[in-house]
Design an enzyme around this catalytic site. Structure first.
Site, PDB file in Angstrom:
ATOM      1  N   GLU A 166       0.772  -1.248   0.040  1.00 40.31           N
ATOM      2  CA  GLU A 166      -0.159   0.008   0.088  1.00 40.31           C
ATOM      3  C   GLU A 166       1.008   1.177   0.102  1.00 40.31           C
ATOM      4  O   GLU A 166       0.542   2.393  -0.798  1.00 40.31           O
ATOM      5  CB  GLU A 166      -0.989  -0.005   1.184  1.00 40.31           C
ATOM      6  CG  GLU A 166      -2.029   0.914   1.366  1.00 40.31           C
ATOM      7  CD  GLU A 166      -1.389   2.361   2.141  1.00 40.31           C
ATOM      8  OE1 GLU A 166      -2.361   3.196   2.212  1.00 40.31           O
ATOM      9  OE2 GLU A 166      -0.253   2.345   2.688  1.00 40.31           O
ATOM     10  N   ASP A 195      -7.364   1.890   8.497  1.00 38.81           N
ATOM     11  CA  ASP A 195      -5.801   2.363   8.207  1.00 38.81           C
ATOM     12  C   ASP A 195      -5.568   3.483   9.271  1.00 38.81           C
ATOM     13  O   ASP A 195      -5.968   4.461   9.220  1.00 38.81           O
ATOM     14  CB  ASP A 195      -5.561   2.720   6.730  1.00 38.81           C
ATOM     15  CG  ASP A 195      -4.280   3.017   6.408  1.00 38.81           C
ATOM     16  OD1 ASP A 195      -3.490   3.040   7.388  1.00 38.81           O
ATOM     17  OD2 ASP A 195      -3.928   3.334   5.385  1.00 38.81           O
TER      18      ASP A 195
END
Length: 534
Positions: A166, A195
């Site tokens: 990511e 997140d």
């Protein structure tokens, strides 16, 4: 979380199309949402300690380019496999080191309706990434394990994902979405992303891309007295953007990264105004000491709440069904007939039921013995007419008034001139598979002052997967049996036939029975209705 430009307009309009969240329909016995269990903070911290140890053993990082990420995948995968998840490693050829996405699916619920939860498992090379994003990864891991431990009935399929790379630009999640066939994309009704949910100077941010998804999280936080804000800092900067770009409705949570907490936010949530939400964002100090318990616990419980609300089947309230046998009957004025009232508990616990009848013609009365039963029990309805009761056909409604639910059943009452009219029993009768015993359905004929005819008609409607297995008899009130159908090798399903028998030696009045026996294994069915014309 990866720094990235904001994504364009949301996909709120798609929520209704893809079935994100809908208001429950009213029913006689409403379904109740199953409360989500607590997601253990202690277990989440245990996972974070393991991720910290993995980083310590791999140069202080869990970056996608090194062994720390691969070891993190193995740790998560082993726990999920042991819990009963179906796991898949997807090699991302465009990711650093061709690192792998980890996908885990709980094998229950409607596979055409998928609720997906994801978090990126990699860190930046500068540190172990315990908040960014061990916090999201550990929280959805423990949520998955809690789902396996509690094993609730599922309405929808749940899929978890731990994304590779990511930090290089959402590479792993983009790879996953881009390689999904169109038919598989449409099955994903909601993607939830987590997140950085343990920031030290935390806020409570809820993705506001789809209002109905945001409302689920806001409902939880409101229940514990916490105000939320939309996540403007994280918009388009984490893996939900990959799904949003594909038209999949998204939601999620965050507690803030490098943005500065305002005075108003500090007043609302506590913490230090004028300081970043996470002072160790993308730094070596993003370790287990960088995560306080409060935001981690609140957000992980919010994840559990949302998952249970969106994917777990609601528990049914107490409910029952009611049926009448026969469903019709005829009498001459001044006569009476009896009807069996049968109930079955269909969900939850048994409940008390009061029985009543309405729609009776003038001069007729109805009584129940007993008048109050518990669901699962039976009663006998007696309808008595008087000499002044008019002739005709009258729809009678039997009302079963339960403690938690109400139901009705209908009976067709014929009086006078229609006394020899056809009698229909429409109560479903399940036919046990071989070697089960024969079962019978009753049709009461009353007020027909003659014998049955030499061309007595028996119209039968049976749903069955192999009708050749069935042996059917018409049993007269005196017990004489008239064979209607023998067993055969006829593999055709279902039976919709009218039989003719010579029953002229039988008095028409009385309780006639249709007796059915299954003579072959493996196929089942039920009698839906039958009509006797004497």
């Amino acid at each position: 979380m990866k720094w990235k430009t904001r994504l364009g307009a949301g996909v709120t309009a798609l929520a209704a199309v893809l079935g994100v969240v809908t208001a429950p329909a009213a029913t006689a016995a409403p379904a109740t949402a199953l409360a989500a269990p607590d997601i253990s903070l202690a277990n989440i911290k245990g996972h974070l300690n393991q991720l910290q140890a993995i980083a310590n053993n791999n140069g202080g990082t869990r970056s996608a380019r090194g062994g720390g990420y691969a070891a993190s995948v193995s740790y998560v995968e082993n726990l999920l496999k042991n819990a009963g998840f179906t796991t898949t490693r997807q090699t991302c050829t465009s990711c650093l080191g061709q690192s792998q996405n980890l996908i885990a699916e709980w094998p229950q619920g409607d596979a055409s309706q998928v609720i997906m939860l994801g978090a990126h498992l990699d860190s930046v090379s500068a540190g172990p990434g315990i908040n960014d994003n061990g916090s999201g990864s550990a929280s959805i891991l423990e949520t998955a394990l809690t789902l396996a431990r509690t094993n609730p009935a599922m309405a929808k399929r749940v899929r978890f994902a731990w994304w590779a790379d990511e930090e290089s630009g959402l590479v792993g999640s983009k790879y996953y979405v881009n390689n999904l066939p169109g038919t598989e994309r449409t099955k994903i009704k909601t993607y939830l992303n987590f997140d950085m949910i343990g920031s030290k100077n935390w806020g409570y941010f809820v993705y506001d891309d789809v209002a109905s998804i945001k409302a689920v999280f806001d409902e939880y936080f409101a229940s514990i007295g916490i105000q939320t804000e939309g996540d403007s800092e994280g918009d388009g900067r984490s893996d939900h953007a990959s799904f949003k770009s594909a038209g999949i409705p998204v939601g999620g949570l965050a507690t803030g990264a490098g943005d500065i907490k305002s005075s108003a936010q500090a007043q609302k949530w506590g913490g230090t105004a004028g300081s970043p939400f996470d002072n160790c964002y993308h730094r070596a100090c993003d370790t287990t000491s960088n995560i306080p318990d409060t935001p981690l616990e609140k957000n992980s419980d919010a994840i559990g709440y949302a998952l249970w609300k969106l994917a777990v089947a609601p528990t049914q309230g107490n409910d029952f069904s009611v049926s009448l046998n026969p469903g019709a009957g005829t009498v001459q004025p001044g006569q009476s007939l009896q009807v069996a009232v049968n109930t079955t508990t269909t969900s939850g616990s048994a409940q008390s039921i009061s029985l009543s009848a309405s729609g009776l013609p003038a001069g007729a009365t109805a009584s129940f013995s007993p008048a109050t039963i518990s669901s699962g029990g039976s009663s006998t309805l007696t309808i008595t007419t008087s000499s002044s009761t008019p002739t005709g056909t009258f729809p009678i409604t039997v009302t079963a008034d339960g403690t938690n639910a109400d139901h009705t059943a209908s009976f067709s009452l014929g009086v006078g001139s229609s006394s020899c009219a056809p009698v229909t029993s429409s109560a479903r009768l399940d036919i046990p598979d071989y070697p089960g015993a024969a079962v019978s359905s009753t049709a009461n004929v009353a007020g027909c002052a003659r014998n049955a005819s030499g061309t007595t008609k028996v119209e039968v409607h049976i749903t069955h997967t192999y009708r050749g297995d069935l042996v059917i008899d018409l049993v007269a009130p005196d017990g004489t049996a008239y064979r209607l159908k023998n067993s055969s090798s006829d593999s055709t399903p279902n039976l919709d036939t009218t039989y003719t028998v010579n029953a002229s030696s039988e008095a028409a009045n009385g309780a006639w029975q249709l007796r059915i026996r299954d003579t072959g294994p493996a196929d089942t069915g039920y009698l839906s209705s039958w009509t006797l014309t004497v």
